[in-house]
Design a protein around this motif. Structure first.
Motif, PDB file in Angstrom:
ATOM      1  N   ARG A 149     -10.719  10.862  -7.909  1.00 10.74           N
ATOM      2  CA  ARG A 149      -9.473  11.510  -8.336  1.00 10.74           C
ATOM      3  C   ARG A 149      -8.405  11.553  -7.239  1.00 10.74           C
ATOM      4  O   ARG A 149      -7.469  12.330  -7.319  1.00 10.74           O
ATOM      5  CB  ARG A 149      -9.747  12.936  -8.859  1.00 10.74           C
ATOM      6  N   SER A 150      -8.535  10.713  -6.219  1.00  8.46           N
ATOM      7  CA  SER A 150      -7.603  10.789  -5.097  1.00  8.46           C
ATOM      8  C   SER A 150      -6.386   9.869  -5.247  1.00  8.46           C
ATOM      9  O   SER A 150      -5.404  10.032  -4.529  1.00  8.46           O
ATOM     10  CB  SER A 150      -8.323  10.438  -3.791  1.00  8.46           C
ATOM     11  N   VAL A 151      -6.421   8.904  -6.165  1.00  2.69           N
ATOM     12  CA  VAL A 151      -5.344   7.917  -6.264  1.00  2.69           C
ATOM     13  C   VAL A 151      -4.354   8.341  -7.347  1.00  2.69           C
ATOM     14  O   VAL A 151      -4.707   8.448  -8.518  1.00  2.69           O
ATOM     15  CB  VAL A 151      -5.905   6.517  -6.584  1.00  2.69           C
ATOM     16  N   ARG A 152      -3.115   8.565  -6.962  1.00  2.00           N
ATOM     17  CA  ARG A 152      -2.088   8.933  -7.951  1.00  2.00           C
ATOM     18  C   ARG A 152      -1.241   7.738  -8.378  1.00  2.00           C
ATOM     19  O   ARG A 152      -0.565   7.783  -9.407  1.00  2.00           O
ATOM     20  CB  ARG A 152      -1.178  10.026  -7.401  1.00  2.00           C
ATOM     21  N   LEU A 153      -1.265   6.667  -7.575  1.00  2.00           N
ATOM     22  CA  LEU A 153      -0.500   5.471  -7.897  1.00  2.00           C
ATOM     23  C   LEU A 153      -1.195   4.271  -7.279  1.00  2.00           C
ATOM     24  O   LEU A 153      -1.631   4.324  -6.124  1.00  2.00           O
ATOM     25  CB  LEU A 153       0.924   5.578  -7.343  1.00  2.00           C
ATOM     26  N   MET A 154      -1.317   3.196  -8.058  1.00  4.21           N
ATOM     27  CA  MET A 154      -1.759   1.919  -7.504  1.00  4.21           C
ATOM     28  C   MET A 154      -0.724   0.864  -7.860  1.00  4.21           C
ATOM     29  O   MET A 154      -0.398   0.667  -9.026  1.00  4.21           O
ATOM     30  CB  MET A 154      -3.124   1.508  -8.049  1.00  4.21           C
ATOM     31  N   LYS A 155      -0.194   0.196  -6.837  1.00  4.08           N
ATOM     32  CA  LYS A 155       0.774  -0.873  -7.042  1.00  4.08           C
ATOM     33  C   LYS A 155       0.151  -2.179  -6.551  1.00  4.08           C
ATOM     34  O   LYS A 155      -0.507  -2.211  -5.507  1.00  4.08           O
ATOM     35  CB  LYS A 155       2.080  -0.593  -6.299  1.00  4.08           C
ATOM     36  N   VAL A 156       0.392  -3.237  -7.312  1.00  8.76           N
ATOM     37  CA  VAL A 156      -0.158  -4.551  -6.988  1.00  8.76           C
ATOM     38  C   VAL A 156       0.991  -5.534  -6.809  1.00  8.76           C
ATOM     39  O   VAL A 156       1.798  -5.734  -7.725  1.00  8.76           O
ATOM     40  CB  VAL A 156      -1.108  -5.052  -8.094  1.00  8.76           C
ATOM     41  N   PHE A 157       1.081  -6.137  -5.622  1.00  8.82           N
ATOM     42  CA  PHE A 157       2.078  -7.163  -5.328  1.00  8.82           C
ATOM     43  C   PHE A 157       1.345  -8.481  -5.111  1.00  8.82           C
ATOM     44  O   PHE A 157       0.603  -8.632  -4.125  1.00  8.82           O
ATOM     45  CB  PHE A 157       2.886  -6.801  -4.084  1.00  8.82           C
ATOM     46  N   SER A 158       1.531  -9.410  -6.025  1.00  9.55           N
ATOM     47  CA  SER A 158       0.770 -10.652  -5.928  1.00  9.55           C
ATOM     48  C   SER A 158       1.310 -11.670  -6.927  1.00  9.55           C
ATOM     49  O   SER A 158       2.285 -11.419  -7.653  1.00  9.55           O
ATOM     50  CB  SER A 158      -0.714 -10.386  -6.197  1.00  9.55           C
TER      51      SER A 158
ATOM     52  N   ILE B  97     -13.315  -1.485 -13.205  1.00  9.22           N
ATOM     53  CA  ILE B  97     -12.567  -0.527 -12.393  1.00  9.22           C
ATOM     54  C   ILE B  97     -13.015   0.880 -12.748  1.00  9.22           C
ATOM     55  O   ILE B  97     -13.070   1.258 -13.913  1.00  9.22           O
ATOM     56  CB  ILE B  97     -11.051  -0.663 -12.621  1.00  9.22           C
ATOM     57  N   ASP B  98     -13.338   1.666 -11.742  1.00  4.35           N
ATOM     58  CA  ASP B  98     -13.792   3.041 -11.947  1.00  4.35           C
ATOM     59  C   ASP B  98     -12.580   3.950 -12.137  1.00  4.35           C
ATOM     60  O   ASP B  98     -11.869   4.259 -11.176  1.00  4.35           O
ATOM     61  CB  ASP B  98     -14.621   3.490 -10.746  1.00  4.35           C
ATOM     62  N   GLY B  99     -12.349   4.368 -13.362  1.00  5.23           N
ATOM     63  CA  GLY B  99     -11.217   5.238 -13.641  1.00  5.23           C
ATOM     64  C   GLY B  99     -11.292   6.583 -12.950  1.00  5.23           C
ATOM     65  O   GLY B  99     -10.276   7.269 -12.801  1.00  5.23           O
ATOM     66  N   GLU B 100     -12.480   6.958 -12.448  1.00  3.42           N
ATOM     67  CA  GLU B 100     -12.646   8.260 -11.805  1.00  3.42           C
ATOM     68  C   GLU B 100     -11.965   8.345 -10.448  1.00  3.42           C
ATOM     69  O   GLU B 100     -11.789   9.437  -9.909  1.00  3.42           O
ATOM     70  CB  GLU B 100     -14.144   8.572 -11.651  1.00  3.42           C
ATOM     71  N   VAL B 101     -11.591   7.210  -9.854  1.00  2.00           N
ATOM     72  CA  VAL B 101     -10.901   7.292  -8.563  1.00  2.00           C
ATOM     73  C   VAL B 101      -9.442   7.687  -8.746  1.00  2.00           C
ATOM     74  O   VAL B 101      -8.772   8.049  -7.768  1.00  2.00           O
ATOM     75  CB  VAL B 101     -10.993   5.959  -7.780  1.00  2.00           C
ATOM     76  N   PHE B 102      -8.927   7.667  -9.981  1.00  3.08           N
ATOM     77  CA  PHE B 102      -7.531   7.994 -10.246  1.00  3.08           C
ATOM     78  C   PHE B 102      -7.391   9.448 -10.671  1.00  3.08           C
ATOM     79  O   PHE B 102      -8.234   9.993 -11.389  1.00  3.08           O
ATOM     80  CB  PHE B 102      -6.975   7.087 -11.349  1.00  3.08           C
ATOM     81  N   SER B 103      -6.304  10.081 -10.224  1.00  2.00           N
ATOM     82  CA  SER B 103      -6.020  11.442 -10.662  1.00  2.00           C
ATOM     83  C   SER B 103      -5.642  11.425 -12.142  1.00  2.00           C
ATOM     84  O   SER B 103      -5.390  10.371 -12.735  1.00  2.00           O
ATOM     85  CB  SER B 103      -4.892  12.053  -9.826  1.00  2.00           C
ATOM     86  N   GLU B 104      -5.571  12.596 -12.729  1.00  2.00           N
ATOM     87  CA  GLU B 104      -5.383  12.695 -14.180  1.00  2.00           C
ATOM     88  C   GLU B 104      -4.116  12.009 -14.653  1.00  2.00           C
ATOM     89  O   GLU B 104      -4.104  11.368 -15.704  1.00  2.00           O
ATOM     90  CB  GLU B 104      -5.371  14.168 -14.594  1.00  2.00           C
ATOM     91  N   ARG B 105      -3.042  12.120 -13.895  1.00  2.91           N
ATOM     92  CA  ARG B 105      -1.756  11.552 -14.316  1.00  2.91           C
ATOM     93  C   ARG B 105      -1.383  10.315 -13.488  1.00  2.91           C
ATOM     94  O   ARG B 105      -0.200   9.985 -13.362  1.00  2.91           O
ATOM     95  CB  ARG B 105      -0.659  12.605 -14.218  1.00  2.91           C
ATOM     96  N   ALA B 106      -2.358   9.653 -12.954  1.00  6.53           N
ATOM     97  CA  ALA B 106      -2.096   8.470 -12.136  1.00  6.53           C
ATOM     98  C   ALA B 106      -1.465   7.351 -12.958  1.00  6.53           C
ATOM     99  O   ALA B 106      -1.641   7.275 -14.180  1.00  6.53           O
ATOM    100  CB  ALA B 106      -3.387   7.986 -11.492  1.00  6.53           C
ATOM    101  N   VAL B 107      -0.757   6.486 -12.250  1.00  7.14           N
ATOM    102  CA  VAL B 107      -0.102   5.334 -12.857  1.00  7.14           C
ATOM    103  C   VAL B 107      -0.518   4.083 -12.087  1.00  7.14           C
ATOM    104  O   VAL B 107      -0.666   4.109 -10.863  1.00  7.14           O
ATOM    105  CB  VAL B 107       1.436   5.488 -12.827  1.00  7.14           C
TER     106      VAL B 107
END
Length: 334
Positions: free
Chosen positions: A203-212, A241-251
Motif C-alpha cells: 500500500r505504499s505506492v500512490r502513483l506509478m508512471k511508465v516512460f518507455s 502485478i500485485d495490486g496490494e503494493v498500491f494505495s487505495e486511490r493510487a493511479v
C-alpha cells in the motif's frame, strides 16, 4: 546516505557509534573522578548527531563505583535517542550506595523526519514509482525517458531497464547521478520489473508512471535491438502485478505509445486496471517526447510531420481508429 527501516534519513552507523563512545567515555570519567552525577543533552538529526554534557557536583565526592546495570541502561536510552530525530536529556546520579546510576531520560523536542531520496517509504501512499525504459538503436535523445522521469513530483523510486542503455553505449553513471538520491533499481530480462515492483512495501505506492516505448498490448522497456528480444510488460505480465503494493486511490500512468490502444478487444492499460484494481491511464496511438527533449513540457500525443514518420503516424491512427489521446481505464467488476 543512511536511512532507517521506514525509509527516512538517519545518522550513519559511524555517527551513532561516535555519540555512544562519547557518552560512555564521559560517564566513566564522572564515575572514576567521583562526581555526584552527569547530565547529557543529546541531539540526533537525520544526518548527524552530537550534544553536550555537564558534570554535577565536585570531583572526589564519591567513590568510583557504577551500578551493575548502568551499561545496559545506557545502551537502551541511546537506542531510543536514535529512533527519532530530536533533543533528549539523559541524567545520571549516585544512589544510596554511592554508585553512579541511570536516573532519567526525557525527550525535549522532536525534529522533522525527512525521507531518504530514492529509498522506498513504508507509509501508505508514500512512494511514486517511475519505470524508465531504454533507448532503441539510433535514438536521437537516448536519455529522453530519464529526462521525463525528472519532471515527476513526489518521493520518486526509479526502476530502470539497463541493457538497452548498455547496448547504446550510454553512460549509466549519468542516470545514477540524475536519480533521486542516486538510487536506481536496475532491471534486465532476467531481473524483471515485476520482481522489483511487487517487492515494494504494501500500500505504499500512490502513483506509478511508465516512460518507455510501446506497442499494442505491450510496454517495451527494451525495443528494437537486433538479436535482442523486445521485453517489458504485456497483458499476461499485467496479471502478475500485485495490486496490494498500491494505495487505495493510487493511479497508474503509461506514458508510452499504445498503452490504451486495443489489441483483440483489450488494451494493456485495461488489463493493468483489472489486475490491480486501480485506475490506469494509457495513450491510444503514439506518444511524442519532443516537448520533453526541448525542455518545454511533458509527454503528449504525436502529430503528423513532413518526414518518413508520416506513414508510421498514419498507420498508428488507422489502427487506433483516432488521433492520439490519453484515456482513463477503470477496473471492471468480474
Amino acid at each position: 546516505m543512511s536511512h532507517d527501516t521506514e525509509g527516512y534519513l538517519a545518522p550513519s552507523p559511524e555517527e551513532t557509534r561516535n555519540v555512544t563512545d562519547w557518552v560512555m567515555r564521559d560517564v566513566l570519567q564522572a564515575a572514576m573522578q567521583g562526581y555526584e552525577g552527569i547530565d547529557f543533552t543529546i541531539r540526533t538529526e537525520d544526518t548527524r548527531s552530537g550534544g553536550n554534557r555537564v558534570l554535577v557536583g565536585a570531583p572526589g565526592s564519591f567513590p568510583g563505583y557504577v551500578a551493575r546495570d548502568l551499561v545496559e541502561d545506557l545502551r537502551a536510552v541511546l537506542r531510543w535517542s536514535f529512533e527519532r530525530p530530536g533533543e533528549y536529556r539523559l541524567q545520571l546520579r549516585r544512589n544510596q550506595a554511592g554508585e553512579l546510576r541511570f536516573q532519567s531520560w526525557v525527550p525535549l523536542r522532536y525534529l522533522p523526519r525527512r525521507p531518504a531520496p530514492g529509498v522506498p517509504l513504508t507509509e501508505e501512499g508514500g512512494n511514486v514509482v517511475v519505470v524508465i525504459g531504454s533507448p532503441n538503436p539510433g535514438q536521437a535523445y537516448p536519455y529522453q525517458f530519464v529526462t521525463a522521469a525528472e519532471r515527476v513530483a513526489g518521493h520518486g523510486i526509479w526502476i530502470v531497464e539497463r541493457t538497452g542503455y548498455e547496448l547504446a553505449a550510454a553512460d549509466l553513471g549519468q542516470i545514477v547521478r540524475r536519480a533521486p538520491g542516486g538510487q536506481v533499481s536496475w532491471i534486465t530480462s532476467s531481473q524483471d520489473l515485476l520482481t522489483v515492483l511487487n517487492g515494494m512495501p504494501k500500500r505504499s505506492v500512490r502513483l506509478m508512471k511508465v516512460f518507455s516505448h510501446g506497442l499494442r498490448g505491450e510496454v517495451t522497456l527494451r525495443y528494437g535491438w537486433e538479436g535482442k528480444a523486445n521485453y517489458g510488460i504485456d497483458r499476461s505480465d499485467a496479471k502478475r502485478i500485485d495490486g496490494e503494493v498500491f494505495s487505495e486511490r493510487a493511479v497508474i500512468d503509461l506514458e508510452s505509445c499504445n498503452g490504451g490502444t486495443n489489441k483483440n478487444g483489450d488494451s494493456l492499460a485495461q488489463s493493468i486496471a483489472d489486475a490491480t484494481g486501480r485506475t490506469t491511464f494509457g495513450w491510444t496511438g503514439r506518444t511524442s517526447y519532443a516537448d520533453v527533449n526541448r525542455g518545454t513540457g511533458g509527454v503528449r500525443g504525436s502529430e503528423f510531420s513532413l518526414s518518413s514518420d508520416f506513414f508510421k503516424e498514419f498507420a498508428s491512427r488507422w489502427n487506433a481508429e483516432s488521433a492520439p489521446y490519453q484515456k482513463a481505464f477503470t477496473p471492471r467488476v468480474r
